[in-house]
Every structure is written in C-alpha cells, then in structure tokens.
Design an enzyme around this catalytic site. Sequence first.
Site, PDB file in Angstrom:
ATOM      1  N   LYS A 225       0.837  -1.209   0.000  1.00 27.23           N
ATOM      2  CA  LYS A 225       0.000   0.000   0.000  1.00 27.23           C
ATOM      3  C   LYS A 225       0.873   1.261   0.000  1.00 27.23           C
ATOM      4  CE  LYS A 225      -0.264  -0.264   5.035  1.00 27.23           C
ATOM      5  NZ  LYS A 225      -1.068  -0.794   6.145  1.00 27.23           N
TER       6      LYS A 225
ATOM      7  N   TYR B 208      14.963  30.902   6.069  1.00 33.06           N
ATOM      8  CA  TYR B 208      13.729  31.574   6.502  1.00 33.06           C
ATOM      9  C   TYR B 208      13.683  31.685   8.023  1.00 33.06           C
ATOM     10  CZ  TYR B 208      11.774  30.876   1.796  1.00 33.06           C
ATOM     11  OH  TYR B 208      11.530  30.895   0.453  1.00 33.06           O
TER      12      TYR B 208
HETATM   13  C1  LIG Z   1      -0.534  -1.906   6.705  1.00 35.16           C
HETATM   14  C2  LIG Z   1      -1.162  -3.182   6.984  1.00 35.16           C
HETATM   15  C3  LIG Z   1      -0.388  -4.351   7.084  1.00 35.16           C
HETATM   16  C4  LIG Z   1       1.125  -4.338   7.037  1.00 35.16           C
HETATM   17  O1  LIG Z   1       1.610  -3.830   8.244  1.00 35.16           O
HETATM   18  P1  LIG Z   1       3.180  -3.766   8.579  1.00 35.16           P
HETATM   19  O2  LIG Z   1       3.245  -3.455  10.020  1.00 35.16           O
HETATM   20  O3  LIG Z   1       3.729  -2.675   7.713  1.00 35.16           O
HETATM   21  O4  LIG Z   1       3.755  -5.079   8.247  1.00 35.16           O
HETATM   22  C5  LIG Z   1      -1.071  -5.548   7.243  1.00 35.16           C
HETATM   23  N1  LIG Z   1      -2.416  -5.598   7.343  1.00 35.16           N
HETATM   24  C6  LIG Z   1      -3.192  -4.490   7.255  1.00 35.16           C
HETATM   25  C7  LIG Z   1      -4.658  -4.614   7.367  1.00 35.16           C
HETATM   26  C8  LIG Z   1      -2.587  -3.248   7.089  1.00 35.16           C
HETATM   27  O5  LIG Z   1      -3.348  -2.153   7.020  1.00 35.16           O
END
Ligand SMILES: *Cc1c(COP(=O)(O)O)cnc(C)c1O
Length: 383
Positions: A43, A270
């Site tokens: 993701k 800045y």
């Molecule tokens: C993001 C996510 C994962 C992966 O999590 P990590 O801690 O990055 O391994 C797995 N399951 C769901 C439902 C997630 O949202």
Amino acid sequence: MLPHFNPQIEDVTVAEIDLAAFHFNVKQLKKKIVKSLFLAVIKTNAYGHGIVPIAKEAIKAGADRLGVTSVNEAVTLRKNGVNHPIQILSAILPSHVKAIVHYRLISSISSEHIAKALSQEGAKQNKTVKVHLKLDTGLHRFGMVPDYIMKLCENCYSLPFLNWEGIYTHFSCADEGDWVTTEKQYRLFLDTVNKLKQNGYFFPLQHVGASTVAIERSDMHKNMVRPGIALFGYQPDERQKKLIDLKPVMTLKTKIVQLHQLPASTKIGYGGTYETKQDEKIAIIPIGHGDGYKRGLSNKGYVLVRGKYAKVVGTISLDQTFINVTNIPNVQEGDEVILIGTQGDNTISARDIAKWIQSNVDEILASIMQRINRIYIYREKEK
Ligand SMILES: *Cc1c(COP(=O)(O)O)cnc(C)c1O
C-alpha cells in the site's frame, strides 16, 4: 514544426530502489512464513518505493498475493499488467464496487451495504466477487465488532455473487510488543470465527498478522500473513533485529548545488533560525519538505557528505535544505549527499530520521514524494 530538442536533464535528487534487497527481504520473510499464504502489503505506493516495480518483484520473489488500501492503486497495478490476486485492505465506498468487480479485486467487507452493493454489481457483470470479512478486535479503525458480524452474516452470507473467502483482523499493539492486548484480540478473533462456524458461516482463509507477527509469532500465522514494512528492510521494532536480517531497499540521495563560506553570527534561511558560530562552510542541497524531507528535521537532521555526518541547519524550505559542512575537508559543489543510505563507513537509516523527529519508519519512507524519481537497480551481492 519546432526543431527536436531533447536534452538530457540530470535528476539531482533521486531515490534508488534496490530490487535485489527487496527480493532478499521477501525470501527472508518466506523462511518465517512456511505454512501460510504470503500477502505482500504494498500500500501507499509500496511505502514510497513505487508500486508497480515493487509489485512485479514481489511476485518474482514468491508472494502469493498483493495487498493495497486504495482501489486506485489496485487498478494502477492491473493497468500495468499485474494479474496476481490483489486484496483491498480497507473500507470501500459504493462508488468503488464497479472497479472491484471489473478488475477482479478481492474486497474487504466491513458493512452490510457494501456486501449488498458488491453482490448487485457482481450480478450486473455476471462475476463472483471474492470478499474477506473485516473483524474489529480493538484497533477500531474499519471493520465490525463481533456483535454486528453475526447480524451481517445473517443478512448477507447467502447473497449471490459473493465468495466469502476469508475473515481477518488487524492488531493495535503488536509492534509495541504488548502481547497481553494482542493475545486478547487474537482470542476474540478465534472465538468469533468459531461462533460464526457454529452458525454455518465459514471462512476458509483466516488471517491476523502483519510484519511483527510474521517475525515473532508463528503461532498466529493462521492461513495467511500480511507483512508490509519488513519487505522494505525495516523491522517494525528494533527488538526484532536479532530475529531476522533485512536490507533497507531505499537510498535517498542528492548533490550539493551551492557552497557558501559565511562569517560568524550570520543568520541563514527563513526566519534566521540558525546562526553561524564561527566562520562556517554551508552547503545547499536541492531537496525540501515539498519532496517529503520533513520540515521537522530543520536544525535536527543529519546527512552524509564524503562519508561524514553533516548537520541540517536553518529551516528546511519546500525545495532546499542547508547543511553544515564546515568540518568536512575538500567539499565541493556536485558532491554526492546521502539522506538515507550508506556512504563510506557511515549509514543513516529511515529509523534514524524517524528518531530525530519522533516519527516512524513508515512515515519517513512513504512521505517521499512521487516527483522524486525512483531509480530501480539490482545491486550485486556484496563480498
Ligand atoms: C498496513 C497493513 C499491514 C502491514 O503492516 P506492517 O506493520 O507494515 O507489516 C497488514 N495488514 C493491514 C490490514 C494493514 O493495514
């Protein structure tokens, strides 16, 4: 017609993505995930690494499925020739069901109206949709608490065109190593799955674990495990470093574009938030918070130049950052600067950056904007 003009323009700031390291990490995790399906969570643009090349490498390395949270990212994968099973790990809206059915995405179900909308769309397109019921065991993000799940099944389990392939949950405190809370959530999950089964509602694929569970709790692997951050070379917590060897996949680098020799008591940037203490050599690098190099690193972060640490000084702007190179001999414009990665004997990891600004590795990596070119390499094995 204008004459053809196509100059080579150097990308000064780039994120180098080592697909060999990524491949290695998948294999390392596969050694831990022996009896269960491997769903590679890619993701958020593959945690900033670029979703399409990472998806293809994940498949090459043996991932059984891919997981994303946005339907858009899933469709991007399909349009780029990725035909592997893709699972949506978040709540969706009715406006998404058409694409989910059309692109054969595996959907999460966390409400009755989505189950009904998917069933109707499946009928329209004459395609059965694979779905996974999302159980909320304490994270209280999306999903349904056990009481409502039974009702949902009563009302929706027999809807046509739905294939109830799985049921899953996501833990709230596993990365922190809070096993009391995690085991409580796990028991709630198992109890609910059992109760559903007794009532005739069966889900073949049951899954609860992300990277932490993949690494530390093989007793909770169930039918599938969903590692994310570990694929990119970072254990969710440092305590896991001794349990699995992983290689960071991203190197973030740029070059010095200007050098200043400034007298003592000169305010720079800045707001003039940094004042030179002596005659100082200050370099400008073309990356800023507009690239995802967090503004919070102003006067806090470090980078590597000629293998040595140089401190970020002054306020980081959208496109530019100042670094203090006073104590580094022979620095020149054009010198390579490492923001994340190794140079000489020193390394700056995304975890170091996260510590400097009380963030986490996920945020540091996923913040790197898309406008920074990802360059995909297959680094030869060292030694
Ligand atoms: C993001 C996510 C994962 C992966 O999590 P990590 O801690 O990055 O391994 C797995 N399951 C769901 C439902 C997630 O949202």
